[in-house]
Design a protein around this motif. Sequence first.
Motif, short mmCIF file in Angstrom:
data_model
loop_
_atom_site.label_atom_id
_atom_site.label_comp_id
_atom_site.label_asym_id
_atom_site.label_seq_id
_atom_site.Cartn_x
_atom_site.Cartn_y
_atom_site.Cartn_z
N LYS A 76 -5.90 8.25 5.03
CA LYS A 76 -5.02 7.73 3.98
C LYS A 76 -3.76 7.06 4.53
CE LYS A 76 -7.87 9.25 0.90
NZ LYS A 76 -8.77 8.29 0.21
N GLN A 77 -3.66 6.92 5.84
CA GLN A 77 -2.49 6.24 6.41
C GLN A 77 -2.49 4.78 5.99
OE1 GLN A 77 -1.78 6.80 10.61
NE2 GLN A 77 -0.79 4.82 10.81
N MET A 78 -1.29 4.29 5.61
CA MET A 78 -1.16 2.90 5.20
C MET A 78 -1.25 1.99 6.42
SD MET A 78 -1.00 1.53 2.25
CE MET A 78 -0.44 2.99 1.38
N ILE A 79 -2.12 1.01 6.35
CA ILE A 79 -2.31 0.06 7.44
C ILE A 79 -1.52 -1.22 7.17
CG2 ILE A 79 -4.00 -1.30 8.73
CD1 ILE A 79 -4.20 1.73 9.12
N ALA A 80 -1.52 -1.66 5.92
CA ALA A 80 -0.81 -2.89 5.55
C ALA A 80 -0.74 -2.97 4.03
CB ALA A 80 -1.50 -4.12 6.12
N HIS A 81 0.04 -3.94 3.55
CA HIS A 81 0.16 -4.20 2.11
C HIS A 81 -0.20 -5.65 1.84
CE1 HIS A 81 2.33 -0.44 1.00
NE2 HIS A 81 2.77 -0.53 2.24
N GLN A 87 1.18 -7.63 -10.20
CA GLN A 87 0.49 -6.41 -10.56
C GLN A 87 1.47 -5.27 -10.77
OE1 GLN A 87 -2.58 -6.13 -11.46
NE2 GLN A 87 -2.27 -3.96 -11.91
N GLU A 88 2.54 -5.22 -10.00
CA GLU A 88 3.56 -4.19 -10.21
C GLU A 88 4.20 -4.34 -11.58
OE1 GLU A 88 6.19 -4.59 -6.94
OE2 GLU A 88 4.88 -3.54 -5.52
N SER A 89 4.37 -5.58 -12.05
CA SER A 89 4.90 -5.82 -13.40
C SER A 89 3.93 -5.31 -14.45
CB SER A 89 5.15 -7.32 -13.61
OG SER A 89 6.13 -7.79 -12.71
N GLN A 90 2.63 -5.49 -14.19
CA GLN A 90 1.63 -4.98 -15.13
C GLN A 90 1.68 -3.45 -15.21
OE1 GLN A 90 -0.53 -6.41 -17.16
NE2 GLN A 90 -0.13 -8.54 -16.61
N VAL A 91 1.89 -2.81 -14.09
CA VAL A 91 1.98 -1.34 -14.07
C VAL A 91 3.22 -0.88 -14.83
CG1 VAL A 91 2.32 0.67 -12.58
CG2 VAL A 91 0.67 -1.09 -11.93
N ARG A 193 -2.85 1.01 -12.27
CA ARG A 193 -2.44 1.63 -11.00
C ARG A 193 -3.56 1.52 -9.96
NH1 ARG A 193 0.48 7.13 -13.32
NH2 ARG A 193 2.58 6.22 -13.61
N ALA A 194 -4.82 1.66 -10.43
CA ALA A 194 -5.95 1.53 -9.51
C ALA A 194 -6.02 0.11 -8.95
CB ALA A 194 -7.25 1.89 -10.23
N ILE A 195 -5.75 -0.86 -9.82
CA ILE A 195 -5.72 -2.25 -9.35
C ILE A 195 -4.61 -2.44 -8.34
CG2 ILE A 195 -5.32 -4.64 -10.06
CD1 ILE A 195 -6.65 -3.95 -12.73
N LEU A 196 -3.45 -1.79 -8.61
CA LEU A 196 -2.33 -1.89 -7.67
C LEU A 196 -2.70 -1.27 -6.33
CD1 LEU A 196 0.61 -2.73 -7.23
CD2 LEU A 196 1.31 -0.48 -8.09
#
Length: 366
Positions: A76-81, A87-91, A193-196
Motif C-alpha cells: 500500500k506504499q504510495m509510488i506516485a500520484h 475529481q477532488e472537486s467531485q468528492v 472516492r474510489a475514482i479518486l
Amino acid sequence: MNNRIFSHKAVILLALLLSAASCKKVQTTSPLRKDIQQSVFANGFLEFDNQYTIAANAAGILYGQIVKEGDSVSAKQMIAHINSNSQESQVQQSTFVYKNAEQNALSNSAQLAQIEQQILQASSQLNQDKTNYQRYSELIATNSVSKQDYENAKLQYTNSLHNLDILQKKYTDTKTSLQLNANTSNSELKSQRAILDNYKAQADGAGVVIAVYRKNGEVLKIGDPIALIGNGSYIIKLYISEDDIVKVSLGQKISVHLNTYTDQVFWATVTKIYPGFDNDQQSYTIEAKFDQLPPKMFSGTQLQGNIQTGVIRNALVIPAAYLQKNNIVQLKDGSVKTVSIGAKDDHWVQILSGLSENDVLNAPKN
C-alpha cells in the motif's frame, strides 16, 4: 664464395620448414561408445516469483514519483500520484450532498420534526373528536340529540382517525425516503472516492522496484505502466519449441548458463509447464527453480538452458568439434563423408549412420 653461402642458407631454411611441417601433426580421433545425455535447448530469463506492474488507472499528469530501481516498497506504499483536481472537486461535492442527506435522515431533522408535530396535533384532535363522538353516542340512545348532530360527531371522529393514519404513513414514508437518499448519497461518495483512488499509484504488496517506466510531468493514459515490482524467490522462465515440448516433464534437471555468469553452470529443476501456446513468443513456456541459488541475481537476466530428457546408452559418438557444417566429417585419408546424427550436447554428437568405430577422423582445419 657468395653463391656457396646462399645455397647453404637455403638448405638450412628448407630443412627448418620441413621439420616444422612434420612437427605439426593433424589431430585425429575415432568414434567410440559411451552414454550420452539427451537434452532440449531453450532460451529464457530470470524473474521474481511474484512480479506485477503498477499501471495508471486514470489519465492525467504524473507527479510525486520518488522511487527508483532497487528501492524496497511496502504494501500500500504510495509510488506516485496523478493530477486529480477535477475529481477532488467531485468528492467534495459528493461529501457535502451526503452530509446534508445524513442530517435530513436523523429523527430530529426539520422535515421529520414537522410531521411529528402534525401527528401530535392530529392525535390531540382525534382524542377530542373521539370523546365527543362517544358522548353523542350515549345521547342518541336516549334521543337527547338529533340524529344529524350524532352523524356530524361520528364523521368528525372518522376524519380525525383517517387524518392521523395518513400523517403516520407520511412520517414512515418520509423517513424511508430520506434514509434511502442518504444511502444513495453515501454510495455516490464512495464511488467518487474510489475514482479518486485511481489517481493514486500504490504498491499492491511488499517488494523491490525492478523498473521505473515514467517520470514526473509525463502525461499518462489509462493502462500506461508506471513501475515494475517483484518479490519472493527468483524463478526461471524458458521458451520451448513445439517440436520439443512433449519431451519436457516436471522434475527434469536443467543445466543453466546465465549471461551474468558466463563461465559457470547452475542446475535447476522443472517446476511448471504452461498448458497454452504463447503466440507472442511462438513457443511454449515452462518454469524452473534453482537447486542452489547463484550468488547474485537480477530480474530479466537472459539465460540458456539444456533440459535433460533422457540418456542414450552405449551410443556411437564423436567429439562435437569434429562435426562440420551440413553434418560432414573428414576421414584420415582426406576424403569427406556425410553422416546422420542423433542426440548431441556441448561435447559429443551421436552418430546414427555413416561411421564405425574403425574409422579415423581428422580434426577440422581452423
